[in-house]
Enzyme design. Structure first.
Site, PDB file in Angstrom:
ATOM      1  N   ASP A 183      99.344  25.347   5.461  1.00  0.00           N
ATOM      2  CA  ASP A 183     100.315  24.259   5.934  1.00  0.00           C
ATOM      3  C   ASP A 183     101.196  23.788   4.899  1.00  0.00           C
ATOM      4  O   ASP A 183     102.311  22.976   5.036  1.00  0.00           O
ATOM      5  CB  ASP A 183      99.529  23.325   7.008  1.00  0.00           C
ATOM      6  N   GLN A 187      94.884  21.720  13.084  1.00  0.00           N
ATOM      7  CA  GLN A 187      96.042  21.293  13.926  1.00  0.00           C
ATOM      8  C   GLN A 187      96.417  19.979  14.152  1.00  0.00           C
ATOM      9  O   GLN A 187      95.506  19.085  14.191  1.00  0.00           O
ATOM     10  CB  GLN A 187      95.746  21.731  15.272  1.00  0.00           C
ATOM     11  N   LYS A 239      98.506  31.235  17.631  1.00  0.00           N
ATOM     12  CA  LYS A 239      98.273  31.269  16.223  1.00  0.00           C
ATOM     13  C   LYS A 239      97.248  32.617  15.931  1.00  0.00           C
ATOM     14  O   LYS A 239      97.471  33.414  15.276  1.00  0.00           O
ATOM     15  CB  LYS A 239      98.087  30.095  15.506  1.00  0.00           C
TER      16      LYS A 239
END
Ligand code: NAD
Length: 300
Positions: free
Chosen positions: A121, A98, A54
């Site tokens: 997200d 995460q 990422k």
């Protein structure tokens, strides 16, 4: 029928190029550099790989990448304090924590402590509610990638019969909501669904997000249907050598490809789209934060 293979790698490269173009315009015209902060707690090896790629791709499209790697013992209070600092940092437009988090941390509390405007997200309860009511929101990356591929292939999916197999908060439910918002007729199937084969056979669009290797056989697929395989399952592959493995999806690719009109492979289908959509969400969040026009085609 032999299916068209939907090339997620190539599609994701196109999305990243679009993001890069927009980032360069933001810099040139407004002196703004979109920033993405990724927070990793602990040393889960798979999460470390994701976070590394990422960060690398964020930099490649010209954005600022910030990584916070925290000890596995980090307290909830310390993590919340970091999120508060990032929420208030004007150079950070996207924040990603995460998952999964270590057991002692309350995942819902942590996710809901990210500012909804920076929640790239799309897991914050406000974004879930906005998506559910068809309003502008941050959209979870994996389903957003699936939607982009479906729109690209079909133009419009209005009126089509879609079946989503899996009802997770991360993939299945937001996927179903996105399909519904695009006026498909949506069925959500799950572990308690009766006669799944029969349900899938009616679908013009099948999205499989289960996590069970090759569970959808070709004879469940309606002739000409579009099959989007979200599953990532690692199987032993002794034929490739001792200790070797291979990735397969949730659909049996060879038999499904014989009946489908189009299908995504695993690997190289949905997977590469997820990070591309994370970058797309970050540039979208940056534009919204600055009251600027959003890039076309990078959001739902
Ligand atoms: P999950 O375990 O949270 O959810 C799985 C869902 O499948 C559940 O809702 C369950 O009801 C359903 N299910 C289980 N057994 C079933 C059965 N026999 N018949 C019908 N439904 C059944 O998983 P998830 O997080 O949604 O992920 C699903 C898959 O997608 C996994 O393989 C995961 O690795 C993959 N994934 C890929 C990406 C990507 O970037 N490509 C992103 C997220 C998840």
């Amino acid at each position: 029928m032999t299916a068209k293979i939907i090339d997620g790698k190539e599609f994701a490269a196109r999305v990243r190029a679009k993001v890069a173009q927009h980032v360069s315009r933001l810099k040139q015209d407004h002196g703004i550099i979109p920033g993405l902060a990724v927070v990793l707690v602990g040393e889960d090896p798979a999460s470390q790989v994701y976070v590394r790629s990422k960060g690398k791709m964020t930099v490649e499209v010209g954005m600022k990448s910030v990584e916070h790697r925290l000890d596995v013992e980090t307290s909830e209070a310390d993590l919340l304090a970091l999120l508060d600092q990032l929420n208030n940092d004007p150079e950070i437009h996207g924040i990603l924590v995460q998952l999964p988090l270590p057991k002692h941390l309350n995942e819902d509390l942590i996710i809901n402590s990210i500012s909804p405007a920076k929640d790239v997200d799309g897991f914050h309860i406000s974004n879930v509610g906005l998506l559910g009511t068809g309003q502008k929101s941050m959209v979870p990356c994996t389903p957003l990638g699936c939607l982009m591929m479906l729109r690209d292939h079909h133009g419009s999916i209005s009126g089509m019969d879609a079946v989503v197999i899996g009802r997770s908060n991360i993939v299945g439910k937001p996927m179903a909501q996105l399909l519904l918002n695009d006026s498909a007729t949506v069925t959500i199937a799950h572990s308690r669904t009766k006669d799944l084969a029969d349900v899938v056979r009616r679908a013009d669009i099948v999205v499989a997000a289960v996590g069970r290797p090759e569970m959808v056989p070709g004879d469940w697929i309606k002739e000409g249907a579009t099959v989007i395989d979200v599953g990532i399952n690692r199987l032993d592959a002794p034929e490739k050598g001792e200790g070797k493995t291979r990735l397969v999806g949730d659909v049996h690719f060879a038999s499904c490809a014989e009946r489908a009109g189009a299908i995504t492979p695993v690997p190289g289908g949905v997977g590469p789209m997820t990070i591309a959509c994370l970058l797309a969400n970050t540039v979208t969040a940056c534009c919204r934060a600055n009251g600027l026009a959003e890039p076309e085609g990078l959001t739902a």
